[in-house]
Design a protein around this motif. Structure first.
Motif, short mmCIF file in Angstrom:
data_model
loop_
_atom_site.label_atom_id
_atom_site.label_comp_id
_atom_site.label_asym_id
_atom_site.label_seq_id
_atom_site.Cartn_x
_atom_site.Cartn_y
_atom_site.Cartn_z
N PRO A 82 0.82 -1.22 0.00
CA PRO A 82 0.00 0.00 0.00
C PRO A 82 0.86 1.27 0.00
N ALA A 83 0.42 2.25 -0.77
CA ALA A 83 1.14 3.53 -0.83
C ALA A 83 1.27 4.14 0.55
N SER A 84 0.27 3.93 1.41
CA SER A 84 0.33 4.51 2.76
C SER A 84 1.49 3.92 3.56
N ALA A 113 4.69 5.40 2.19
CA ALA A 113 4.84 6.80 2.63
C ALA A 113 5.29 6.87 4.09
#
Lengths: 123, 195
Positions: free
Chosen positions: A88-90, A93
């Motif tokens: 997941p991009a989260s 990040a």
């Protein structure tokens, strides 16, 4: 004794490059993504010393930092990323922010506002 | 489906740019993406006029072709990027994903459903307390921001509407959740056309 403008410029250039390296080393990061704002900042090559040596601003592809000189310098960082869908991009990040924090603390600096913007997910 | 110059409404930035000098057409007048793109491109156009005036006075100021192309690439990317959506709600401010990146995930999910072609798409942070319509806990990814998806689609003739849209909603929620970490609360679909 406070650093000269040239020393502050060199140290901030080096810091920017180490933050960029730490960012692209994070699992899931494809690359730092240049933006228009970023490109315009880069027209002024390298680090700009501001406020008579009390601050410095530096930008390269996909990364900008602003350093406020104090007893312990405070550094704001903004990175723009292209990421992979392997996770997941989260999560990517969050790990990027942790990597930025680690590099700043290892450099004896105080993390300020650390912004991570995912601009694209690429397969 | 991936098209580097397409806005979330499906129209190309180059189309918007090509008639920037005239009045917005019927679509642009009611499309938030085109209106925003026009506003940004108009500001750029005004800046370009200033630069051309300077270049006319001093030809050495003219940029080379490669520089111009790279800046135009960045301008196109910037205009279509849309709003920044917080990745972790209020828990971890400063971590964001562009709306266009999420729209790309929605389009990819839609294209994986037989008989369905995605068209316009909008992704917004959910702002009210309306509960998840299907209550499927398997699609909830802890900590992610809740978003609503508006998607218009075209169907191939003979496609079973209920089955296709049920599958589509599930795939959109799963892909957006797995690849962005956002939680999809609702997918509103509009069938615009038959292919």
């Amino acid at each position: 004794m406070s650093a000269t403008h040239a020393e502050l410029r060199a140290a901030t250039d080096d810091l920017r490059d180490r933050l960029a390296e730490a960012t692209v080393a994070v699992d899931g990061v494809v690359r730092l993504e240049p933006t228009l704002r970023n490109a315009l900042r880069r027209l002024q090559a390298g680090t700009t010393v501001l406020a008579g040596g009390q601050a410095a601003r530096s930008a390269a592809d996909g990364i900008e930092l602003h350093r406020r000189v104090a007893v312990v310098d405070v550094v704001d960082v903004h990175v723009d990323l292209a990421v992979s869908p392997v996770r997941p991009a989260s999560a990517t990040a969050r790990d990027v922010r942790a990597a930025l924090t680690r590099v700043l603390r290892e450099s004896g600096l105080e993390p300020g506002r650390l912004a991570v913007a995912v601009l694209s997910v690429e397969r | 489906m991936a098209d580097d110059t397409r806005l979330s409404c499906g129209r190309s930035i180059d189309d918007v740019w090509s008639h920037l000098d005239g009045a917005p057409d019927e679509h642009e007048r009611s499309c938030p993406y085109c209106l925003e793109a026009r506003a940004r491109l108009l500001r750029l156009s005004e800046a370009a006029v200033d630069l051309r005036t300077s270049e006319a006075a001093d030809p050495s100021l003219q940029p080379d072709v490669g520089f111009t192309a790279s800046v135009m690439g960045l301008v196109r990317a910037e205009v279509r990027r849309g709003q920044a959506i917080p990745l972790d709600g209020d828990e971890d401010p400063g971590l964001t994903i562009s709306e266009q990146a999420v729209v790309g995930l929605v389009w990819a999910a839609a294209d994986s459903v037989p008989g369905v072609r995605a068209r316009r798409c909008r992704v917004r942070v959910a702002v009210d307390d309306e509960p998840d319509l299907d209550g499927d806990a398997a699609r909830v990814f802890e900590g992610g921001t809740l978003v609503d998806v508006d998607l218009s689609i075209a169907l191939q003739p003979g496609t079973a509407l209920v089955e296709a849209t049920t599958l589509l909603r599930g795939r959109v929620a799963d892909r957006v959740g797995e690849e962005s970490g956002l939680r999809v609360r609702r997918v509103d679909l509009a069938v615009e056309d038959v292919l």
